[in-house]
Motif scaffolding. Structure first.
Motif, PDB file in Angstrom:
ATOM      1  N   LEU A 136       9.199  11.016   4.287  1.00 17.85           N
ATOM      2  CA  LEU A 136       9.333  10.693   4.659  1.00 17.85           C
ATOM      3  C   LEU A 136       9.906  11.104   5.978  1.00 17.85           C
ATOM      4  O   LEU A 136       9.492  10.427   7.499  1.00 17.85           O
ATOM      5  CB  LEU A 136      10.443   9.586   4.132  1.00 17.85           C
ATOM      6  N   LEU A 162       1.925   7.809   7.728  1.00 18.37           N
ATOM      7  CA  LEU A 162       1.801   7.322   5.820  1.00 18.37           C
ATOM      8  C   LEU A 162       0.304   6.851   5.462  1.00 18.37           C
ATOM      9  O   LEU A 162       0.755   5.753   5.882  1.00 18.37           O
ATOM     10  CB  LEU A 162       3.210   7.270   5.777  1.00 18.37           C
ATOM     11  N   ARG A 184      -1.884   4.581   2.171  1.00 20.99           N
ATOM     12  CA  ARG A 184      -1.394   3.833   1.474  1.00 20.99           C
ATOM     13  C   ARG A 184      -0.552   4.548   0.100  1.00 20.99           C
ATOM     14  O   ARG A 184      -0.250   4.831  -0.096  1.00 20.99           O
ATOM     15  CB  ARG A 184      -2.449   3.376   0.581  1.00 20.99           C
ATOM     16  N   GLU A 223       1.116   7.752  -0.157  1.00 19.59           N
ATOM     17  CA  GLU A 223       1.866   8.414   0.014  1.00 19.59           C
ATOM     18  C   GLU A 223       3.039   6.938  -0.189  1.00 19.59           C
ATOM     19  O   GLU A 223       4.035   7.791  -0.500  1.00 19.59           O
ATOM     20  CB  GLU A 223       1.968   9.093   1.051  1.00 19.59           C
ATOM     21  N   THR A 224       2.941   5.742   0.441  1.00 19.12           N
ATOM     22  CA  THR A 224       3.711   4.706   0.464  1.00 19.12           C
ATOM     23  C   THR A 224       4.314   4.222  -0.671  1.00 19.12           C
ATOM     24  O   THR A 224       5.193   4.136  -1.341  1.00 19.12           O
ATOM     25  CB  THR A 224       2.887   3.769   0.752  1.00 19.12           C
TER      26      THR A 224
END
Length: 296
Positions: free
Chosen positions: A116, A126, A128, A130-131
């Motif tokens: 973050l 970032l 998908r 990692e999200t």
């Protein structure tokens, strides 16, 4: 030494570093008779003594003088000093107040906090996966917060202060010996002022042996040197996978040695966070982007 031998040595050094960090609660608990501030003060003093020798042997004084003479570097190191000092205080307090389990949770969250921070401050993209990883970890923290009436100060405090510390040190780009020496040097006046003005806790009957107190310098510097040696001998993505050894050992110590209760809410929170970490590790393993944390 062959490349394969270098890699094997690197793995051994990396495991050594994270194992020491994982076993650190046992050492801190051995100093439990001392106030938290005393433990921190002695850690600063004895770490600085070792770092002064290391800086001299490794001839790092020109780099140290340059950093101190550069206002941008010095200001950043003042910020990193405040962050690592706060991190140390939270960690020692959590271990000696029976919250080692929450401390381990903080260091499981830390890699995702780093992601973050990279997005916010370093403009890293970032994806998908990692999200999804971050959302899973956030769900784990939220579940714990709801169970504890909104209080997740220890895990979030440790994860955020160490994440910001790593960010500042990454931006500064100073070596581990130079950076840690300047940081402990900045903390030295506070440490000395505390020990000289407060009652001598080492004179108490239940005080730990002086050699054990002095060893606090070793448990700070030795794993750092092992980590740096490992980073120079193996891929960063491979070293990154070892970073979970530390909080895993902390969790086991909290439950099996200190007798802290592992409640269903803890299991749910850890399951969500570990799921997020599994996604994160799987993605970064392929992309070679895992950045190992360096607990100090």
């Amino acid at each position: 030494m062959s490349s394969r031998s270098e890699t094997r040595l690197g793995v051994a050094m990396g495991l050594g570093a994270y194992t020491i960090w994982g076993l650190l609660p046992l050492f801190i608990r051995a100093l439990q008779a001392l106030p938290v501030a005393d433990i921190l003060a002695h850690r600063v003093i004895w770490s600085l003594a070792i770092l002064l020798v290391l800086a001299t042997v490794a001839k790092r004084w020109p780099a140290i003088r340059t950093a101190i003479a550069t206002p941008r570097f010095l200001l950043a190191l003042v910020a990193s000093t405040l962050l690592i000092g706060t991190n140390w205080m939270i960690y020692v307090y959590s271990v000696n107040s029976g919250h080692t389990l929450q401390a381990s949770l903080g260091y499981f969250i830390n890699p995702l906090v780093n992601v973050l921070l990279g997005v916010v401050f370093l403009r890293e993209r970032l994806g998908r996966p990692e999200t999804v990883a971050i959302l899973l970890a956030a769900a784990g923290v939220a579940a714990l917060a709801l169970h504890q009436g909104g209080s997740t100060l220890i895990p979030l405090g440790l994860a955020i202060t160490f994440g910001l510390y790593g960010l500042v040190r990454k931006i500064v780009g100073l070596g581990p010996v130079e950076g840690l020496l300047i940081e402990t040097g900045l903390l030295l006046p506070i440490a000395l002022a505390w020990l000289l003005t407060m009652p001598n806790a080492l004179a108490r009957p239940d005080a730990p042996a002086i050699w054990l107190v002095m060893a606090s310098g070793l448990v700070t510097t030795v794993p750092m040197l092992l980590f740096v040696g490992a980073a120079n001998r193996m891929r960063y993505s491979e070293l990154g996978l070892l970073q979970y050894v530390g909080p895993t050992l902390q969790l086991l110590i909290a439950v099996l040695v200190f007798g802290e209760p592992l409640l269903p809410i803890h299991m749910l929170a850890f399951a969500l966070i570990w799921s997020g970490l599994a996604v994160y590790v799987a993605v970064t393993w392929h992309r070679g982007r895992v950045t190992p944390s360096v607990p100090e």
